[in-house]
Design a protein around this motif. Structure first.
Motif: not given
Length: 325
Positions: A155-165
């Motif tokens: 959830g929010e604990d992941a910090g900033f999430v970069l999606d690369g597939g």
């Protein structure tokens, strides 16, 4: 959705500010922090629920940075880095003073690698330093191979999430102890033992118990919520039926040898015949059986050559100390 350069620049800023960034590699998604920021590194352990003695991997932007992060690089390690980086190979080497002990679990060695994913490499280039990152999941549980897995886990604990597939390899990197003149495999992974042996020109051992603490060597690791039990292929049908009769909601990773067989179970996933496809899909298969509400998963070990060695290692760890029916 694939991360844009704007996303990557923002993520690099988050790292500089002491925050966490989840990012894709060719193996699994990592939960990253500035490798030189002890407070940020400590935050990774807190978020994951990971024991502080369990070392992390420092991700670098290129093999030319190796000497900046380690104190000594034996010739075999240099050879492996030249051949397999970027790629799913981690080298354990003596740490330099640049690496805080928080990242190494208090050890005088550090695990380093160069990931083979355009988003990861762009992040490392934009950030300009090393990024310490274990897999982006709660400690001991199934590793994430998509950005949606990361968000579902934290959830929010992941910090900033970069999606690369979706990750191309799907199982973690091979970890090699390269501190001496004779390397050994501490964790099988995306680079096969056969490929390593071809480059080094001699056999490589895979010790039953690593003499150096490394990621993924906890007695139970890579595990879904359901209990995993390993069975021989010829016992899958009988064991699934018996477990169903005992009241279990049984999930089965159906091996290729039983494709089309009448297996009685609550949920089933057909395992691909290709080892590369099996490795790429393994964690997704385990997550799918969890989502189907299974409380018991029956799985068979593949032949332990090529990527089959890494798959078998992950299934044994997922099963934990009690590995067979």
């Amino acid at each position: 959705m694939t991360a844009t350069m704007g996303d990557i620049e923002k993520a690099a800023g988050v790292l500089r500010a002491g925050g966490l960034v989840a990012f894709p590699t060719e193996t699994v998604y990592g939960l990253g922090a500035n490798a030189e920021d002890p407070a940020a590194v400590t935050r990774i352990f807190q978020i994951k629920g990971r024991p502080p003695s369990h070392p992390l991997i420092v991700h670098l932007g290129g093999a030319e940075q190796l000497d900046d992060w380690v104190a000594d690089v034996p010739a075999p390690a240099r050879l492996l880095a030249e051949r397999f980086w970027p790629g799913p190979l981690t080298l354990v080497l003596p740490r330099s003073s640049r690496v805080p002990l928080q990242a190494t679990g208090g050890l005088e060695t550090v695990a380093v690698r160069v990931p083979d994913h355009p988003v990861a490499l762009a992040l490392l280039s934009a950030f300009g330093g090393g990024v310490t990152a274990p897999s982006a999941n709660r400690f001991g549980q199934v590793s994430p191979t998509t950005a949606s897995h990361v968000r579902a886990e934290f959830g929010e604990d992941a910090g900033f999430v970069l999606d690369g597939g979706a990750c191309r390899v799907g199982v973690e990197s091979t970890i090699v102890d390269a501190t001496g003149d004779v390397p050994s495999i501490l964790r099988p992974g995306g680079v096969t033992r056969e490929d390593l042996q071809e480059v080094l020109g001699h056999p490589l051992e895979v010790p039953a118990a690593a003499r150096v603490r490394v990621p993924g060597q906890h007695p139970s690791h890579y595990a879904p919520r359901a209990r995993v039990v390993l069975v021989d292929p010829e016992q899958v049908i009988v064991q699934a039926e018996l477990a169903q009769e005992q009241g279990h909601r049984v999930g089965v990773l159906v091996p290729p040898s039983l494709a089309g067989a009448p297996v009685k179970a609550h949920a089933m996933v057909a395992v691909p015949g290709s080892m590369a496809a099996h490795a790429r899909g393994l964690y997704g298969f385990l997550r799918e059986l969890d989502q189907q509400g299974c409380d018991l998963v029956l799985a068979c070990l593949p032949e332990e050559r090529g990527l089959g060695l890494a798959i078998a290692n992950r299934l044994r760890r997922a099963a934990g100390p009690r590995t067979t029916a």
